[in-house]
Design an enzyme around this catalytic site. Structure first.
Site, mmCIF file in Angstrom:
data_model
loop_
_atom_site.group_PDB
_atom_site.id
_atom_site.type_symbol
_atom_site.label_atom_id
_atom_site.label_comp_id
_atom_site.label_asym_id
_atom_site.label_seq_id
_atom_site.Cartn_x
_atom_site.Cartn_y
_atom_site.Cartn_z
ATOM 1 N N ASP A 260 0.862 -1.170 0.000
ATOM 2 C CA ASP A 260 0.000 0.000 0.000
ATOM 3 C C ASP A 260 0.910 1.235 0.000
ATOM 4 O OD1 ASP A 260 -3.188 0.636 1.612
ATOM 5 O OD2 ASP A 260 -2.131 1.684 0.030
HETATM 6 C C1 GLC Z 1 -4.414 4.159 -0.325
HETATM 7 C C2 GLC Z 1 -5.290 3.051 0.158
HETATM 8 C C3 GLC Z 1 -5.485 1.943 -0.832
HETATM 9 C C4 GLC Z 1 -5.470 2.531 -2.227
HETATM 10 C C5 GLC Z 1 -4.069 3.028 -2.482
HETATM 11 C C6 GLC Z 1 -3.927 3.668 -3.876
HETATM 12 O O1 GLC Z 1 -3.590 4.618 0.702
HETATM 13 O O2 GLC Z 1 -4.981 2.453 1.415
HETATM 14 O O3 GLC Z 1 -6.732 1.306 -0.535
HETATM 15 O O4 GLC Z 1 -5.828 1.556 -3.182
HETATM 16 O O5 GLC Z 1 -3.644 3.964 -1.494
HETATM 17 O O6 GLC Z 1 -4.687 4.833 -3.968
#
Ligand code: GLC
Length: 716
Positions: A260
């Site tokens: 993430d």
């Molecule tokens: C965010 C979220 C995740 C998302 C990613 C890309 O921090 O936790 O769910 O898909 O970043 O935007």
């Protein structure tokens, strides 16, 4: 495509840059990209931008095309970028937030919504969606409950499977690869505080929190995103037990693992890596393939390989998974994937797609209270539509990808379109902000309420109150919204409340003065039409809560499949001592898991079992006769719960193990049956092996998790 041959020709630098994903503003300098995490100031040389592996969160198809065009001309090995987006409840045609969609208990609808979203996104060049989000959510304080399928692993697993299959299909022209997230147990953050500590037994993890990820993996999810949180003291992104032992080892997952946003770098804040280089070593050795928005790999893998702390094979394997994904997404045939802007124009927001979004909003809405004021006759003389969400295109909710509020059918528009003979007056009354104290609009709203037959109040959260980083310590409506309700109640008792929210709310006070409460969640692009259809009765509400509504935030986390304890908690309101109970409020929730009213009523016969003994290897059938005892057609989600009375470890008082949506006309009946076998009864014992144990079981079949009077059988 001979990927191994391609890898053999790539320089080391090319390889490590393929393991990096950056937001689109690094490429197009658009600047306003939808950053879903901390802004980074990476020092990446312009000449290296042509080596990056992937882009997240492009702002539009044009943005994507421009980036890829420039990139593919410069990449030394002709390897295209792969684009990933949060297509989590629709691309441009937005359906309800996932918690709302889950309340439909309609996996076929989930499949249709996913398929629709994939088609729109694929035609605009996207290859991967950052979904399904399958984190089990038991705490309404956690803002991301909105993106989840609620508290139950059985329902969540069925929805995860339908979502993956809907998006991925046969990975053809209208499909997207999925990214099951956030592995693992992100929804169990202590105190409902986003990113906070997750700490639980291995058995609880496997019994309640892992099944939804496994369902998505078994359904063929091609990528997986690691969570921000720690599990058993180790951040998920560096957690070998999760990624190597369970995901790759036990489950045989072969797809890409992506972190993430910036999670690899956060190992230092977690205090498990003394520096960025140590973080790079930890996550590579745990099996992380691609870093989202952190640069440990491009800065330290060369040294780590030279020092023998990471092997070149590990890197080649990670690059293989990146390139394999690009191949499966058709990017080596065309760097723009399935981009087709002409077809996209015809498909996006088409009536067919709007109809799917409308059906999802209709089926996801949950009727919480109704004294009969609903359905509201279309002949009603006048309606006062009051509240901050009356004429608000933002009811598509957050995380709505390319969704635009201007595409939304608002509540006002939907009601005007249907109640053509009624006088509809509207006023904002109050703001939805949780800290708003502004009462200046109440007086005018009261005047309108006074001169209309019926009042519809559009209350709830702000769209931005739920989602990532949106933890709340209070989950009731702000006082100013109750003030509006109270003042209107003084002049008009015919009050219907529409609740817009991304999480369960402890709205106890509503039912003192509202004759009906309909939870619409964030209903999406067709919200206004769906709500008008529900209010008028053209569609009967059928939603059932996928997540418990607490009586008070003090009950959080609260969930139906709890253990009994040694001093079982009484559900009545009396004051108790020395019981598993509060002395200052009830133990039972405001609205239970699986609860939802309709415009008709249903009766259930007693549960009949094909046998009261289930032999190992065999199965029995549990049946009920469901009758529509009301005066109009309706849809009921019949739910099957089991209780294992005695186990080698304590067992929950109920566990959902089956559900079926049944539509019946007035006075119609239908026998609904469920098969029960050892798999239905299996759980993780003290040895962490999953099996059913002989003994007595109760079977409940009803309209929500409060169902009682079980049938009994014995597993031998
Ligand atoms: C965010 C979220 C995740 C998302 C990613 C890309 O921090 O936790 O769910 O898909 O970043 O935007």
């Amino acid at each position: 495509m001979d990927i191994k041959a391609l890898i053999s020709k790539m320089s080391f630098r090319e390889k490590v840059y393929q393991l990096l994903q950056l937001t689109s503003d690094f490429f197009s300098g658009s600047g306003d990209v939808d950053l879903t995490g901390p802004i980074q100031d990476f020092k990446i040389a312009p000449e290296d931008m042509k080596l990056i592996g992937s882009v997240l969160n492009t702002r539009s198809a044009e943005d994507l095309i421009a980036i890829q065009k420039k990139y593919i001309e410069q990449n030394p090995s002709g390897i295209p970028l792969i684009f990933m987006l949060n297509v989590v409840h629709g691309y441009r045609t937005v359906y309800p937030v996932n918690l709302g969609l889950a309340c439909s208990f309609d996996t076929e609808l989930v499949f249709e919504c996913s398929k629709m979203a994939a088609k729109e996104a694929a035609l605009e060049g996207c290859s991967v969606t950052f979904g399904p989000m399958v984190d089990i959510a038991r705490d309404a304080r956690w803002g991301r409950a909105m993106e989840s399928s609620g508290e139950d692993p059985y329902l969540g697993a069925k929805i995860a499977e339908a979502t993956v299959k809907g998006f991925e299909g046969d990975m053809g022209k209208y499909n997207l690869a999925t990214c099951v997230k956030h592995f693992a147990a992100y929804g169990a953050a202590e105190a409902g505080m986003d990113y906070n500590t997750v700490d639980m037994s291995e058995r609880t993890l496997r019994e309640y929190f892992l099944p939804t990820y496994k369902a998505a993996v078994d359904a063929g999810a091609r990528t997986l995103m690691t969570a921000f949180n720690i599990v058993d003291g180790i951040p998920a992104v560096a957690n070998k037990h999760l990624l190597c032992d369970i995901l790759r080892g036990e489950w045989g997952y072969k797809g890409l693992i992506i972190s993430d946003f910036c999670a690899a770098k956060e190992l230092m804040a977690h205090g498990v890596a003394e520096d960025h280089k140590a973080a790079a070593e930890m996550v590579m050795n745990a099996g992380l393939d691609m870093e989202m928005m952190s640069v440990a790999y491009i800065n330290y893998l060369e040294e780590l390989v030279a020092e023998g702390r990471v092997s070149l094979k590990q890197i080649d394997d990670a690059v293989y998974r990146v390139l394999k994904l690009k191949e499966e997404c058709g990017l080596f045939e065309s760097p723009y994937g399935h981009l087709d802007l002409d077809e996209a124009k015809a498909v996006i927001l088409s009536e067919e797609h709007r109809a799917i979004a409308r059906r999802a909003a209709e089926e996801g809405a949950v009727l919480l209270e109704n004294d009969g004021i609903l359905p509201l006759a279309e002949s009603v003389e006048s309606i006062a539509l009051i509240g901050p969400h009356t004429d608000n295109g933002e009811i598509i909710g957050k995380w709505s990808c390319m969704g635009k509020p201007c595409d939304t059918v608002t509540v006002l528009e939907g009601m005007k379109k249907l109640y053509t003979g009624s006088r509809i007056e509207c006023a904002r009354g109050v703001f939805a902000a949780f800290d708003s104290k502004d009462e200046s609009g109440i007086a005018e709203a009261v005047k309108i309420a006074e001169r209309c037959d019926t009042v519809i109040l559009t209350l709830g959260e702000e769209p931005d109150d739920s989602g990532e980083g949106r933890s709340k310590m209070y989950i009731d409506l702000p006082d100013v919204q109750y003030k509006l309700l109270d003042e209107i109640y003084k002049v008009n008792k015919n009050i219907i409340v529409l609740l817009f929210t991304g999480r369960p709310l402890s709205v106890v006070r509503l039912r003192e003065k509202a004759r009906a409460v309909l939870c619409a969640w964030w209903p999406g692009t067709e919200g206004g039409n769906a709500i008008a259809n529900l209010i008028s009765g053209r569609v009967s509400p059928s939603g059932k809560l996928a997540m418990t509504f607490p009586y008070s935030v003090g009950q959080c986390p609260i969930y139906y499949n709890h253990y009994n304890s040694g001093r079982p908690r009484p559900d009545d309101q009396r004051r108790y001592n020395y019981k598993c109970a509060y002395i200052d409020g009830p133990n039972s929730p405001l609205y239970s898991f699986g609860y939802g009213l309709s415009y008709t009523s249903f009766s259930y016969s007693e549960v009949k079992l094909s046998d009261t003994v289930l032999k190992k290897g065999g199965k029995i059938t549990a049946s009920v006769e469901l009758t529509n005892t009301g005066n109009r057609e309706g849809t009921e989600t019949v739910q099957l719960y089991i209780r294992d009375l005695v186990g080698s470890v304590t067992r929950p008082v109920k566990e959902l193990r089956g559900f079926e949506r049944v539509t019946l006309g007035k006075d119609e009946s239908k026998v609904v049956s469920f098969d029960i076998d050892e798999e239905t009864l299996a759980f993780y014992g003290q040895d962490l092996q999953r099996r059913a144990e002989a003994g007595e079981f109760h079977i409940f079949i009803g309209g929500d998790s409060r169902v009682s009077s079980p049938a009994k059988f014995t597993l031998v």
